[in-house]
Scaffold this motif. Structure first.
Motif, short mmCIF file in Angstrom:
data_model
loop_
_atom_site.label_atom_id
_atom_site.label_comp_id
_atom_site.label_asym_id
_atom_site.label_seq_id
_atom_site.Cartn_x
_atom_site.Cartn_y
_atom_site.Cartn_z
N PRO A 42 0.85 -1.29 -0.23
CA PRO A 42 0.12 -0.16 0.14
C PRO A 42 0.81 1.29 -0.19
O PRO A 42 1.91 1.13 0.45
N PRO A 43 0.29 2.63 -0.22
CA PRO A 43 1.58 3.50 -0.06
C PRO A 43 1.78 4.15 0.94
O PRO A 43 0.61 3.17 1.88
N THR A 44 2.42 4.12 1.70
CA THR A 44 3.50 5.02 2.44
C THR A 44 3.96 5.87 2.74
O THR A 44 4.99 6.43 1.74
N ALA A 45 3.89 6.42 4.28
CA ALA A 45 4.70 7.61 4.37
C ALA A 45 5.68 7.25 5.37
O ALA A 45 4.51 7.58 6.41
N ARG A 46 6.78 7.68 5.10
CA ARG A 46 7.68 7.75 6.47
C ARG A 46 7.78 9.50 7.32
O ARG A 46 7.55 10.05 6.88
N GLY A 47 7.41 9.44 8.66
CA GLY A 47 7.97 10.12 9.02
C GLY A 47 7.94 9.87 10.80
O GLY A 47 8.23 9.38 11.17
N ALA A 48 8.25 11.70 10.91
CA ALA A 48 8.51 11.04 12.64
C ALA A 48 7.37 12.02 13.71
O ALA A 48 6.28 13.14 13.12
N TYR A 49 7.11 11.32 14.94
CA TYR A 49 5.87 12.04 16.08
C TYR A 49 6.71 12.31 16.92
O TYR A 49 7.05 12.14 16.93
N HIS A 50 6.14 13.16 17.18
CA HIS A 50 6.20 13.77 19.10
C HIS A 50 7.35 14.80 19.01
O HIS A 50 9.06 14.11 18.84
N ILE A 51 7.60 15.92 18.42
CA ILE A 51 8.89 16.77 18.42
C ILE A 51 8.66 18.28 18.69
O ILE A 51 7.32 18.69 18.63
N ALA A 70 14.07 16.25 5.78
CA ALA A 70 14.40 15.83 5.01
C ALA A 70 16.27 15.09 4.51
O ALA A 70 16.21 14.54 4.05
N ARG A 71 16.49 15.88 5.58
CA ARG A 71 18.25 15.08 5.40
C ARG A 71 17.75 13.55 5.71
O ARG A 71 18.55 12.70 4.76
N ALA A 72 17.23 13.37 6.80
CA ALA A 72 16.85 12.20 6.92
C ALA A 72 15.49 10.99 6.53
O ALA A 72 15.93 9.55 6.21
N GLY A 73 15.16 11.77 5.31
CA GLY A 73 13.89 10.99 4.14
C GLY A 73 13.43 11.03 4.70
O GLY A 73 12.38 10.19 3.86
N LEU A 74 12.33 11.72 5.94
CA LEU A 74 11.03 11.94 6.17
C LEU A 74 10.38 12.86 4.95
O LEU A 74 10.81 13.44 4.73
N GLN A 75 9.71 11.87 5.19
CA GLN A 75 8.00 12.87 4.05
C GLN A 75 7.07 13.50 5.18
O GLN A 75 6.56 14.37 4.40
N PHE A 76 7.35 13.54 6.47
CA PHE A 76 6.41 14.08 7.37
C PHE A 76 6.97 13.98 9.16
O PHE A 76 7.78 13.36 9.14
N ILE A 77 6.31 15.19 9.65
CA ILE A 77 6.37 15.65 10.38
C ILE A 77 5.65 15.75 11.54
O ILE A 77 4.62 16.44 10.61
N VAL A 78 5.55 15.50 13.02
CA VAL A 78 4.66 16.13 13.49
C VAL A 78 4.81 16.86 15.03
O VAL A 78 5.22 15.82 15.37
N ILE A 79 4.95 18.59 14.53
CA ILE A 79 5.31 19.04 15.78
C ILE A 79 4.34 18.82 17.69
O ILE A 79 2.93 19.47 16.70
N GLY A 97 10.07 20.11 1.39
CA GLY A 97 9.90 19.37 0.87
C GLY A 97 9.60 17.76 1.59
O GLY A 97 8.72 16.91 1.84
N VAL A 98 9.08 18.48 3.10
CA VAL A 98 8.49 17.56 4.19
C VAL A 98 7.54 18.22 4.59
O VAL A 98 7.10 19.43 4.81
N LEU A 99 6.26 17.59 4.54
CA LEU A 99 4.99 17.74 5.03
C LEU A 99 5.07 17.93 6.83
O LEU A 99 5.54 17.52 7.43
N VAL A 100 5.06 18.84 7.10
CA VAL A 100 4.68 19.56 8.68
C VAL A 100 3.00 20.36 9.35
O VAL A 100 2.40 20.38 8.54
N ILE A 101 3.35 18.72 10.36
CA ILE A 101 1.22 19.02 10.96
C ILE A 101 1.76 19.77 12.43
O ILE A 101 2.72 19.09 12.98
N ASP A 102 1.25 20.36 12.68
CA ASP A 102 1.31 21.06 14.05
C ASP A 102 0.24 20.55 15.22
O ASP A 102 -0.98 20.30 14.68
N ALA A 103 0.55 20.02 16.73
CA ALA A 103 -0.51 19.52 17.20
C ALA A 103 -0.09 20.00 18.85
O ALA A 103 0.54 20.97 19.01
#
Length: 573
Positions: A42-51, A70-79, A97-103
């Motif tokens: 399935p389509p996936t996206a790699r990211g980091a959560y809790h930043i 972006a340097r680490a090759g991630l596609q999204f982050i959750v702040i 180039g990284v999707l930034v989501i705010d929480a």
């Protein structure tokens, strides 16, 4: 002779340096291995959560963090900066180039809670974990129990009776805090050469937490995420969270943390570049457990396809499937040679292979999930290289939680609202006002009039501002089990209802939510908790002489003002 001794000394020093280098090289954790793509997944996206960024206790700006991702090759982050929920989250956006989501990460009386997908709160969220979680859900968000196995009691989530919407099965900040000094020293020495593997070497499989997760999943869906808890800010003598220590170093760096592990979100479609639409898809995956974790420091990027099929219906991670005949569970993995792929049901291994595919036919209901292990994985017990969220077989399909209802009283006695009086701080306002409305919702109850109450907290810094209405309870409450009332407010507010013992300052309380809708509040007296120092943990009902409604700075900012209408106040049993 002197020259000979100097020559020998240089040789000894050279040998010692070489020995240190050899030992250091031997102590280095294995280098990260590469894995091949997985065809047909399935389509996936790699990211980091809790930043955390420099808006709270992180060291980098949001832009710095996105660049590191972006340097680490991630596609999204959750702040998830620390806050009380009242800041309007930034709109989703692409940076570098990284999707930034705010929480936001919220404080509760029983640990921290990350709120995902929540707009700005109408008042500060704080206090009892159940109340904070109720407020988060009311605004359409979900609450993830943060660092639930932290060695620091002040951070550890302890309100398991509340049942959060999800949990962090892995937290990078917690992972190293219970390690022995030798392991920490090795990680420090290795960090400069292999940062991510050095950090991964401090991780263990959290057996007790995973057992709790498996148990919770048997009664309701419980997504789990891997939390970077990235600050790039290591404080000295840290005693709080957020960390307010003035001396710190920018370690471990954001990029190194992002290369240690990642969450793979299973999406409805590949990322499109439309920040809003992509954020909806990613948040849906995080909220409903459509994710799996990869420890990238061991091997990257990793890929997993885990499905269940029954009666021509196929579901994936995070979903439920009913049992119609047999259910076919299939897991495909792209990993390093020798990787062990395991299928677990309710935390117990029911299938294992060293091949890249595992299939199990079953009629047994349960919580099924994947763990995969690579050779040389660190930890005692070893950390899984891949861990998936469950597929719930024969559980939760079409589950709808029933709305809680108020218990039917066997008897009730009206509170003496005609004898209500006000209390307040020095510069605060608390006054009773006449209710001009004849709305039937505010009708008299057994001859007792409704209470119209206006309050205003003094502006400035929080310094104990409060406003209150007090009702006498002559003779105590020994014969009663609950307090019940109807409330409306001029604007959304969270207020206290409290019990006070005699003329003493001892109080026990619960908070409740009110807005423009008329709401019935029904609370067991045994659920009231101490406020400050008290002589007993439970409210001594025979000695209770006052029922109070209170507005203070726990859930209201200094300068807040408004009004409440309280009616049909009664003690019931």
């Amino acid at each position: 002779m002197t020259q000979l001794l100097r020559h020998r000394g240089l040789r000894i020093i050279g040998l010692l340096v070489a020995l240190v280098l050899v030992i250091g090289w031997m102590l280095l954790p294995p280098a990260t291995r590469d894995t091949a793509p997985l065809a047909g997944g399935p389509p996936t996206a790699r990211g980091a959560y809790h930043i955390h960024s420099d808006r709270s206790d992180g060291s980098g700006s949001v832009d710095d963090i996105a660049a590191a991702a972006a340097r680490a090759g991630l596609q999204f982050i959750v702040i998830t900066d620390h806050g009380d929920g009242t800041r309007q989250p930034d709109a989703p956006q692409y940076r570098h180039g990284v999707l930034v989501i705010d929480a936001v990460e919220l404080n509760t009386a029983s640990g921290h809670l990350v709120a995902l997908g929540m707009p700005a709160a109408p008042y500060p969220f704080a206090g009892a974990a159940a109340d904070v979680l109720e407020d988060v859900r009311r605004l359409g968000g979900v609450g993830i129990a943060a660092h639930p196995d932290s060695p620091r009691p002040a951070l550890r989530w302890s309100a398991w009776e509340v049942e959060p919407d999800g949990l962090e099965w892995l937290n990078a900040d917690s992972g190293w805090r219970d390690e022995p000094g030798l392991a920490l020293a090795r990680a420090v020495l290795s960090y400069g050469i292999r940062p991510a593997p050095a950090m991964a070497a401090l991780l263990d499989r959290p057996a007790d937490l995973l057992a709790r997760w498996d148990s919770a999943g048997a009664t309701r869906p419980m997504p789990a995420l891997a939390a970077a808890d990235a600050h790039a800010r290591l404080g000295f003598r840290q005693e709080s969270d957020p960390d307010v220590s003035t001396i710190h170093v920018r370690l471990p760096g954001y990029e190194a943390t992002f290369r240690t592990f990642s969450n793979h979100a299973v999406l409805n479609q590949p990322l499109t570049g439309d920040a809003h639409a992509d954020a909806v898809d990613v948040l849906r995956a995080l909220k409903f457990g459509r994710t799996f974790t990869v420890i990238d420091a061991l091997a990257t990027p990793g890929a997993l396809d885990f499905t269940a099929t029954a009666a021509q219906r196929t579901t994936g991670v995070g979903d439920s499937i009913p049992i119609h005949g047999r259910v076919s569970l299939r897991a495909r993995l792209s990993g390093p040679p020798g990787t062990t792929l395991q299928l677990l049901r309710n935390g117990v291994v029911v299938g294992s292979t060293t091949k890249d595919e595992l299939v199990l036919e079953t009629r047994e209901p349960g919580v099924y999930r994947i763990e995969a292990y690579t050779a040389g994985a660190p930890g005692l017990p070893p950390i899984p290289w891949v861990l998936s969220n469950p597929i719930y077989v024969g559980l939760h399909d079409g589950l709808v939680s029933p709305a809680p209802g108020a218990a039917t009283p066997s008897s009730r006695i009206p509170a003496r609202t005609a004898d209500a009086s006000t209390e307040k701080g020095t510069n605060d306002v608390s006054e009773l006002v006449d209710e001009p409305t004849t709305d039937s919702r505010d009708r008299r109850f057994a001859g007792e009039p409704p209470i119209g109450w206006r309050y205003a907290l003094a502006p400035g810094v929080a310094a104990g501002q409060y406003a209150a209405v007090a009702l006498p309870t002559i003779g105590g409450l020994a014969d009663f089990g609950r307090v019940r009332f109807t409330v409306r407010a001029s604007a959304p507010v969270r207020a206290w209802v409290q019990l006070r013992a005699g003329s003493a300052t001892e109080r026990w309380g619960r908070t409740f939510y009110a807005d423009g809708e008329s709401r019935l509040i029904d609370l067991p007296l045994t659920s009231f908790r101490p406020i400050g120092s008290t002589s007993t943990a439970a409210a001594p009902l025979p000695r209770i002489e006052s029922l109070l409604f209170v507005i203070d700075t726990l859930n209201n900012r200094p300068g807040s003002s408004g009004s409440l209408t309280l009616s049909e106040i009664a003690f019931v049993r």
